[in-house]
Enzyme design. Structure first.
Site, PDB file in Angstrom:
ATOM      1  N   HIS A   1       0.836  -1.202   0.000  1.00 55.66           N
ATOM      2  CA  HIS A   1       0.000   0.000   0.000  1.00 55.66           C
ATOM      3  C   HIS A   1       0.872   1.253   0.000  1.00 55.66           C
ATOM      4  CE1 HIS A   1      -3.560   2.475   0.660  1.00 55.66           C
ATOM      5  NE2 HIS A   1      -2.791   3.189   1.458  1.00 55.66           N
TER       6      HIS A   1
ATOM      7  N   ASN B   1      -2.247   9.878 -11.516  1.00 54.33           N
ATOM      8  CA  ASN B   1      -2.866  11.047 -10.896  1.00 54.33           C
ATOM      9  C   ASN B   1      -2.487  11.095  -9.420  1.00 54.33           C
ATOM     10  OD1 ASN B   1      -4.299  11.925 -13.237  1.00 54.33           O
ATOM     11  ND2 ASN B   1      -5.777  10.274 -12.921  1.00 54.33           N
TER      12      ASN B   1
ATOM     13  N   HIS C   1      -1.624   4.077  -8.392  1.00 54.12           N
ATOM     14  CA  HIS C   1      -1.891   3.250  -9.573  1.00 54.12           C
ATOM     15  C   HIS C   1      -1.445   4.018 -10.797  1.00 54.12           C
ATOM     16  CE1 HIS C   1      -5.383   5.567  -8.225  1.00 54.12           C
ATOM     17  NE2 HIS C   1      -5.644   5.789  -9.501  1.00 54.12           N
TER      18      HIS C   1
END
Ligand code: 5GP
Ligand code: ZN
Length: 114
Positions: free
Chosen positions: A46, A87, A100
């Protein structure tokens, strides 16, 4: 992170159309594809956003780049061209707080982006 959508995809708790997986990354089709090829490449770990990366993430970044190129090759867009988008934060439109990289291809992509 227990409440993270993409961690759940990594763990197989939420279904996704995975196209590639290795020790450090997973690649799966975006649920709302914006191009004939629209695959998301994510780290299994993560990482909340691109802005959280440091020099210590160099090996992870190498695996991410390798995964992107392998996906582009498998999707048949390596030769025709593709775009990698990450982004970061609100103004960029990041909606999932697990880093991502969008891999987009299969058509002419406009520039500049909106
Ligand atoms: P962002 O806007 O954060 O750059 O990109 C998030 C992307 O994740 C969007 O393109 C959106 O369509 C995709 N997405 C959101 N939820 C899911 C999901 O549950 N499964 C898949 N495969 N993609 C998702
Ligand atoms: Zn996560």
């Amino acid at each position: 992170m227990s409440d993270c959508l993409f961690c759940k995809i990594v763990a197989g708790q939420i279904p996704a159309t995975k196209v590639r997986e290795d020790e450090h990354t997973v690649a799966f089709r975006d649920i709302n594809a914006q191009a004939p090829t629209h695959v998301l490449v994510i780290p299994k770990r993560h990482v909340p956003a691109f802005g959280a990366l440091t020099a210590e993430d160099g090996p992870l970044l190498a695996h991410m780049a390798n995964a992107v190129n392998a996906v582009a090759e498998a999707e048949g867009v390596a030769g025709t061209g593709f775009r990698v988008v990450c982004n970061n934060g609100a103004h960029a439109g990041q909606t999932v707080d697990h880093m991502h990289w969008h891999v987009l291809g299969g058509r002419n992509l406009g520039w500049p982006p909106g």
